[in-house]
Enzyme design. Structure first.
Site, PDB file in Angstrom:
ATOM      1  N   TRP A 190      25.292  47.041  39.477  1.00 45.51           N
ATOM      2  CA  TRP A 190      26.708  47.230  39.788  1.00 45.51           C
ATOM      3  C   TRP A 190      27.570  46.170  39.112  1.00 45.51           C
ATOM      4  O   TRP A 190      28.618  46.474  38.537  1.00 45.51           O
ATOM      5  CB  TRP A 190      26.922  47.196  41.297  1.00 45.51           C
ATOM      6  N   ASP A 197      26.426  53.526  41.934  1.00 45.74           N
ATOM      7  CA  ASP A 197      26.038  52.633  43.025  1.00 45.74           C
ATOM      8  C   ASP A 197      27.248  52.052  43.759  1.00 45.74           C
ATOM      9  O   ASP A 197      27.073  51.378  44.780  1.00 45.74           O
ATOM     10  CB  ASP A 197      25.173  51.488  42.498  1.00 45.74           C
ATOM     11  N   ASP A 198      28.443  52.317  43.254  1.00 45.02           N
ATOM     12  CA  ASP A 198      29.647  51.843  43.930  1.00 45.02           C
ATOM     13  C   ASP A 198      29.963  52.752  45.115  1.00 45.02           C
ATOM     14  O   ASP A 198      30.120  53.969  44.962  1.00 45.02           O
ATOM     15  CB  ASP A 198      30.825  51.831  42.949  1.00 45.02           C
ATOM     16  N   LEU A 199      30.057  52.152  46.309  1.00 40.91           N
ATOM     17  CA  LEU A 199      30.246  52.937  47.525  1.00 40.91           C
ATOM     18  C   LEU A 199      31.538  53.744  47.491  1.00 40.91           C
ATOM     19  O   LEU A 199      31.561  54.908  47.920  1.00 40.91           O
ATOM     20  CB  LEU A 199      30.243  52.011  48.750  1.00 40.91           C
TER      21      LEU A 199
END
Length: 210
Positions: free
Chosen positions: A134, A153-155
């Site tokens: 990330w 992978d970034d929420l």
């Protein structure tokens, strides 16, 4: 945000609505573009804290150096107490030392980094403690200004995509969700960075995607 990118992304009706509803995102942070070492240090300091707090800590950290620049040799000579006095945790102190150790043996020169693909850059920097995929993808997006980065992978990216594409993502988690999100984003290539910037800035609670 080139016209070509907007035209291409607007072929996706959902993303077209998001682009229409959302002010154009800010461009990449070009002031960091030729100093990837400093950008990496700043990104580690910024992890899991507010922008305001990160700015203050990074400013105090830089003040530890005579010319306010954290040269790797000088950084490695700082004591833990000195670094913690700037507001850095013990873990982040270790991570910053890892960056300094890395640049002592590996190039972060922009001319060299520009010869690498996105994935090669990820693999090149992952050995640094505190630097995950990330972190490198944020560097690719906001410092190197690479055009086709998809930070799955970034929420926030995942949450916004699930909100924008409920029919495709309802009830999905884990690998199944990742697979569908990759499929959706596949249509955005080669401009996934632009799409991601719009998703970050989009306010789904204020205006529906379609």
């Amino acid at each position: 945000m080139t016209p070509e990118a907007i035209r291409h992304l607007s072929q996706d009706p959902v993303l077209a609505a998001i682009i229409e509803q959302t002010p154009a995102p800010q461009p990449a942070f070009t002031e960091w573009a030729n100093d990837l070492y400093l950008a990496l240090l700043e990104s580690i300091v910024s992890q899991q804290i507010s922008v305001k707090a990160a700015d203050a800590i990074f400013r105090r950290f830089r003040a530890l150096f005579p010319d306010h620049y954290p040269h790797a040799v000088q950084l490695l000579k700082l004591t833990t107490e000195e670094m913690r006095g700037a507001g850095l945790s013990g873990q982040k102190t270790d991570y910053l030392r890892s960056v300094a150790t890395f640049v002592s043996a590996h190039s972060l020169d922009r001319a060299y980094i520009d010869t690498l693909t996105d994935e090669e850059i990820v693999q090149y920097l992952l050995p640094i403690r505190g630097v995950g995929r990330w972190t490198v993808e944020m560097l690719l997006l906001f410092v190197l200004d690479r055009p086709d980065v998809f930070p799955i992978d970034d929420l926030v990216i995942r949450q916004r995509m699930m909100r924008a594409y409920p029919d495709q993502t309802a009830g999905l988690t884990g690998r199944a969700l990742y697979k569908v999100l990759h499929q959706i984003a596949g249509a955005w290539q080669p401009y996934r960075s632009t799409a991601s910037r719009y998703l970050w800035k989009w306010k789904p609670d204020a205006v529906p995607a379609v």
